[in-house]
Write an enzyme that holds these catalytic residues in place. Sequence first.
Site, PDB file in Angstrom:
ATOM      1  N   HIS A  45     -20.923  46.650 -10.368  1.00 57.76           N
ATOM      2  CA  HIS A  45     -19.637  46.032 -10.022  1.00 57.76           C
ATOM      3  C   HIS A  45     -19.789  45.081  -8.835  1.00 57.76           C
ATOM      4  CE1 HIS A  45     -17.389  48.550 -12.891  1.00 57.76           C
ATOM      5  NE2 HIS A  45     -18.468  49.286 -12.737  1.00 57.76           N
ATOM      6  N   HIS A  75     -17.357  40.330 -11.734  1.00 53.32           N
ATOM      7  CA  HIS A  75     -17.895  41.225 -12.768  1.00 53.32           C
ATOM      8  C   HIS A  75     -16.779  41.723 -13.676  1.00 53.32           C
ATOM      9  CE1 HIS A  75     -16.314  44.090  -9.850  1.00 53.32           C
ATOM     10  NE2 HIS A  75     -16.184  44.907 -10.872  1.00 53.32           N
ATOM     11  N   ASP A 100     -15.138  45.092 -15.844  1.00 49.64           N
ATOM     12  CA  ASP A 100     -15.056  46.536 -16.038  1.00 49.64           C
ATOM     13  C   ASP A 100     -14.859  46.792 -17.531  1.00 49.64           C
ATOM     14  OD1 ASP A 100     -14.977  46.726 -13.277  1.00 49.64           O
ATOM     15  OD2 ASP A 100     -12.881  47.410 -13.187  1.00 49.64           O
ATOM     16  N   HIS A 113     -15.681  52.518 -17.623  1.00 47.11           N
ATOM     17  CA  HIS A 113     -15.655  52.592 -16.153  1.00 47.11           C
ATOM     18  C   HIS A 113     -14.732  53.728 -15.681  1.00 47.11           C
ATOM     19  CE1 HIS A 113     -15.864  51.309 -12.052  1.00 47.11           C
ATOM     20  NE2 HIS A 113     -14.783  50.578 -12.031  1.00 47.11           N
ATOM     21  N   HIS A 115      -5.923  50.010 -13.747  1.00 44.49           N
ATOM     22  CA  HIS A 115      -7.168  50.294 -14.471  1.00 44.49           C
ATOM     23  C   HIS A 115      -6.893  51.232 -15.654  1.00 44.49           C
ATOM     24  CE1 HIS A 115      -9.636  48.764 -11.024  1.00 44.49           C
ATOM     25  NE2 HIS A 115     -10.591  48.635 -11.928  1.00 44.49           N
TER      26      HIS A 115
HETATM   27 ZN   LIG Z   1     -15.241  46.818 -11.287  1.00 47.75          ZN
END
Ligand SMILES: [Zn+2]
Length: 221
Positions: free
Chosen positions: A49, A53, A55, A59, A171
Amino acid sequence: MQLTRIVDLSRTVGPRTQAFPGDRAPSVERSATVPVEGFNSSAVHMSSHSGTHVDAPFHFLDGGQRLEDLPLERFTGPAVVVDATGLPDRAPVTAADLEPWRNRFVPGAAVLVRTGWDGHYGTPRYFDHPYLDASAARLLAESGVRCVGVDSPSPDSTPHGPHAPGDWAAHSVLLGAGAVIVENLRGLERVDFADPLFMALPIRLSGGDGAPVRAVAARLD
Ligand SMILES: [Zn+2]
């Protein structure tokens, strides 16, 4: 059709790359030189990361897709740059804030949330960035968007220390929907032309929770 411009939206990866709290900065050491071996080569050690970058769902989700499971189409698409500049430190970006761009949130689009926080890169304040709240993440996921980028270290509020508890709502919602997240973008204000194409192809790293990318916006005329 011709490619007439490429805007680089990526950070340099190296010892001065700003690492997420608790993570370490990359190291790049010369492992061979022209005078000795006849060529220059480097040994690179870095987090998956580091810098700009992506994910992958894996992740945050042990059962989630890894980088190598994802079609490359997931990392590219017509860019929709959302203007979320002018917010105070650690402010939420809500679904209501995204409303003006809503009709462009379609499957295949790459939604890039511009907070302007890339201007604080390299300073502690970089981690006091605005974040996508759960309503914003849900709006994107429910619209079918599967590529979301931010010009900050995370779509979620960064915890106050390496071991502080985090709220990973953005996320969780986005990766849970099978989306990829591109972090540490820079210079989104330079995507100032019609119909930009976003591309952030990750290196083909096994283990696949995330990987550095060269993120660009391309102009096709
Ligand atoms: Zn990340």
